[in-house]
Design an enzyme around this catalytic site. Sequence first.
Site, PDB file in Angstrom:
ATOM      1  N   ALA A  63      -3.704   3.260   1.727  1.00 46.94           N
ATOM      2  CA  ALA A  63      -4.448   3.616   2.938  1.00 46.94           C
ATOM      3  C   ALA A  63      -5.620   4.518   2.585  1.00 46.94           C
ATOM      4  O   ALA A  63      -5.454   5.556   1.947  1.00 46.94           O
ATOM      5  CB  ALA A  63      -3.527   4.326   3.922  1.00 46.94           C
ATOM      6  N   GLN A  68      -6.638  -1.221   1.666  1.00 44.70           N
ATOM      7  CA  GLN A  68      -6.171  -0.971   3.026  1.00 44.70           C
ATOM      8  C   GLN A  68      -7.057   0.096   3.670  1.00 44.70           C
ATOM      9  O   GLN A  68      -7.179   1.210   3.144  1.00 44.70           O
ATOM     10  CB  GLN A  68      -4.710  -0.518   3.048  1.00 44.70           C
ATOM     11  CG  GLN A  68      -4.172  -0.541   4.478  1.00 44.70           C
ATOM     12  CD  GLN A  68      -2.833   0.128   4.651  1.00 44.70           C
ATOM     13  OE1 GLN A  68      -2.654   1.273   4.259  1.00 44.70           O
ATOM     14  NE2 GLN A  68      -1.889  -0.567   5.249  1.00 44.70           N
ATOM     15  N   ARG A 108      -1.752  -5.254   8.565  1.00 44.07           N
ATOM     16  CA  ARG A 108      -0.366  -4.772   8.477  1.00 44.07           C
ATOM     17  C   ARG A 108       0.088  -4.269   9.839  1.00 44.07           C
ATOM     18  O   ARG A 108      -0.608  -3.501  10.499  1.00 44.07           O
ATOM     19  CB  ARG A 108      -0.258  -3.635   7.452  1.00 44.07           C
ATOM     20  CG  ARG A 108       1.186  -3.335   7.067  1.00 44.07           C
ATOM     21  CD  ARG A 108       1.258  -2.336   5.930  1.00 44.07           C
ATOM     22  NE  ARG A 108       2.498  -2.482   5.184  1.00 44.07           N
ATOM     23  CZ  ARG A 108       3.177  -1.461   4.664  1.00 44.07           C
ATOM     24  NH1 ARG A 108       2.728  -0.224   4.793  1.00 44.07           N
ATOM     25  NH2 ARG A 108       4.280  -1.674   3.996  1.00 44.07           N
ATOM     26  N   PRO A 134       0.836  -1.206   0.000  1.00 47.24           N
ATOM     27  CA  PRO A 134       0.000   0.000   0.000  1.00 47.24           C
ATOM     28  C   PRO A 134       0.867   1.250   0.000  1.00 47.24           C
ATOM     29  O   PRO A 134       1.810   1.351   0.781  1.00 47.24           O
ATOM     30  CB  PRO A 134      -0.791  -0.127   1.315  1.00 47.24           C
ATOM     31  CG  PRO A 134       0.020  -1.037   2.177  1.00 47.24           C
ATOM     32  CD  PRO A 134       0.770  -1.952   1.266  1.00 47.24           C
ATOM     33  N   LEU A 135       0.553   2.175  -0.900  1.00 48.99           N
ATOM     34  CA  LEU A 135       1.370   3.381  -1.073  1.00 48.99           C
ATOM     35  C   LEU A 135       0.477   4.604  -1.183  1.00 48.99           C
ATOM     36  O   LEU A 135      -0.338   4.690  -2.112  1.00 48.99           O
ATOM     37  CB  LEU A 135       2.191   3.269  -2.371  1.00 48.99           C
ATOM     38  CG  LEU A 135       3.216   2.145  -2.417  1.00 48.99           C
ATOM     39  CD1 LEU A 135       3.564   1.807  -3.864  1.00 48.99           C
ATOM     40  CD2 LEU A 135       4.468   2.547  -1.656  1.00 48.99           C
ATOM     41  N   THR A 136       0.622   5.515  -0.255  1.00 53.65           N
ATOM     42  CA  THR A 136      -0.117   6.781  -0.349  1.00 53.65           C
ATOM     43  C   THR A 136       0.428   7.579  -1.524  1.00 53.65           C
ATOM     44  O   THR A 136       1.624   7.824  -1.616  1.00 53.65           O
ATOM     45  CB  THR A 136       0.035   7.568   0.972  1.00 53.65           C
ATOM     46  OG1 THR A 136      -0.680   6.870   1.975  1.00 53.65           O
ATOM     47  CG2 THR A 136      -0.518   8.981   0.849  1.00 53.65           C
ATOM     48  N   GLY A 181       7.164  -1.855  -2.393  1.00 47.58           N
ATOM     49  CA  GLY A 181       6.571  -0.526  -2.409  1.00 47.58           C
ATOM     50  C   GLY A 181       7.101   0.328  -3.547  1.00 47.58           C
ATOM     51  O   GLY A 181       6.538   0.335  -4.646  1.00 47.58           O
ATOM     52  N   THR A 182       8.187   1.034  -3.294  1.00 49.73           N
ATOM     53  CA  THR A 182       8.686   1.978  -4.312  1.00 49.73           C
ATOM     54  C   THR A 182       9.048   1.272  -5.616  1.00 49.73           C
ATOM     55  O   THR A 182       8.869   1.847  -6.689  1.00 49.73           O
ATOM     56  CB  THR A 182       9.892   2.767  -3.783  1.00 49.73           C
ATOM     57  OG1 THR A 182      10.801   1.861  -3.180  1.00 49.73           O
ATOM     58  CG2 THR A 182       9.464   3.817  -2.788  1.00 49.73           C
ATOM     59  N   TYR A 194      -0.525   5.094  13.005  1.00 49.38           N
ATOM     60  CA  TYR A 194      -1.900   5.552  12.859  1.00 49.38           C
ATOM     61  C   TYR A 194      -2.747   4.928  13.987  1.00 49.38           C
ATOM     62  O   TYR A 194      -2.201   4.242  14.854  1.00 49.38           O
ATOM     63  CB  TYR A 194      -2.388   5.266  11.437  1.00 49.38           C
ATOM     64  CG  TYR A 194      -1.444   5.935  10.446  1.00 49.38           C
ATOM     65  CD1 TYR A 194      -1.375   7.332  10.375  1.00 49.38           C
ATOM     66  CD2 TYR A 194      -0.531   5.207   9.671  1.00 49.38           C
ATOM     67  CE1 TYR A 194      -0.462   7.971   9.531  1.00 49.38           C
ATOM     68  CE2 TYR A 194       0.375   5.843   8.830  1.00 49.38           C
ATOM     69  CZ  TYR A 194       0.407   7.225   8.771  1.00 49.38           C
ATOM     70  OH  TYR A 194       1.315   7.852   7.956  1.00 49.38           O
TER      71      TYR A 194
HETATM   72  C1  PHB Z   1       3.404   7.938   3.791  1.00 50.25           C
HETATM   73  O1  PHB Z   1       2.918   8.228   2.706  1.00 50.25           O
HETATM   74  O2  PHB Z   1       4.354   8.553   4.272  1.00 50.25           O
HETATM   75  C2  PHB Z   1       2.838   6.824   4.531  1.00 50.25           C
HETATM   76  C3  PHB Z   1       1.500   6.492   4.382  1.00 50.25           C
HETATM   77  C4  PHB Z   1       0.994   5.412   5.056  1.00 50.25           C
HETATM   78  C5  PHB Z   1       1.846   4.656   5.831  1.00 50.25           C
HETATM   79  C6  PHB Z   1       3.163   4.979   5.958  1.00 50.25           C
HETATM   80  C7  PHB Z   1       3.663   6.063   5.310  1.00 50.25           C
HETATM   81  O3  PHB Z   1       1.396   3.584   6.455  1.00 50.25           O
END
Ligand code: PHB
Length: 357
Positions: free
Chosen positions: A57, A99, A225, A24-26, A312-313, A180
């Site tokens: 998220a 998520q 997670r 999951p990536l914001t 992720g990245t 969170y």
């Molecule tokens: C972020 O974008 O910095 C970020 C978002 C959700 C997370 C962790 C980091 O769980």
Amino acid sequence: MTIDLFTPLAVGPLELPNRVLMAPLTRSRAEEGHIPGPLMAEYYGQRASAGLIIAEATMAMEGHSAFIREPGIHSAAQVEGWTRTTEAVHARGGRIVLQIWHGGRACHPLLNNGLQPVAPSAIAISGDQIHTPQGKVDYVVPRALADDELPAIVAGFRLAARHAIAAGFDGVEVHGANGYLLDEFLRDGSNQRGGPYGGPIENRARLLLEVIEAVRAETELVGLRLSPLNSYNAMRDSDPVALASWLADHLNGTGLAYLHLMRGDFLQQQLGDVLTPVRERFQGVLIANMGYTAAEANAAIAAGAIDAVAFGTAFLANPDLPERLRSGAPLNTPDPATFYSPGPAGYTDYPFLSAAA
Ligand code: PHB
């Protein structure tokens, strides 16, 4: 036969064709009203070859936004918006879970119509700032939730899961990590309350376990997670290994489809090994995350230390990551300047292998 990233894996009712998962990536690309638009559908559709996409998220409830332009799943328009994404992924043969989260003390009044954030205890995130429409500002001191407010939060997660299924997701991942709300309850640096939700681990874990039970009533595929070591968002626990071990023991029997464990600390301050004790105790599927190369992932899966890896990245920069890892092709380099910027640049324009040919 050696098991590796390309061995199928059963996760709840799903059969994943590979173990290269998308973390999951914001990305801050939702439209007005926290509504996912066509751009997000294109982005996720491009990544449908992942064994499983864990979509970013997403606000389970209104009024708890921690990021500019983050998506939600609490309104009818958001559910409809997400339908475009799930259809795009399924049309390309993929699988996708959502998520769901509550940002807790990482939310800010400037992102929530002036609403003060809530948390287990009135302790602000220190040493970092949050991006708001008015620039970077300090986090504020949250209001400590009363015990009798917690059932509404559990119910909010449950409704979010129902909405996610209505939007076509294959399941949900509960966000219990990264400082969170649910993680704030778990760790003793941010949870200094008394009563049934504070103090010993079994009390600090109570809200999380209630949320899992509630969400599980809505869908067969519930993941979780956790990041017991991550000090991001000014998080601390006096004994992260004991916390991780207790959780691994007590998550057995909750019907979780998988546990998604961040093995380390974004900020490299808290060292330790949570993977080994969790693997020893948790009987379900274990997904690991944070800084894996393909070689390391294959070795860890072959050794039985983990079942899959969420990238992720690497996944944001490589829409066809599984194919690249399988063939040993070079990887596109992620551009941090566009991680949270609006629009398609650095979002849907990373090239596929075939486009480069
Ligand atoms: C972020 O974008 O910095 C970020 C978002 C959700 C997370 C962790 C980091 O769980």
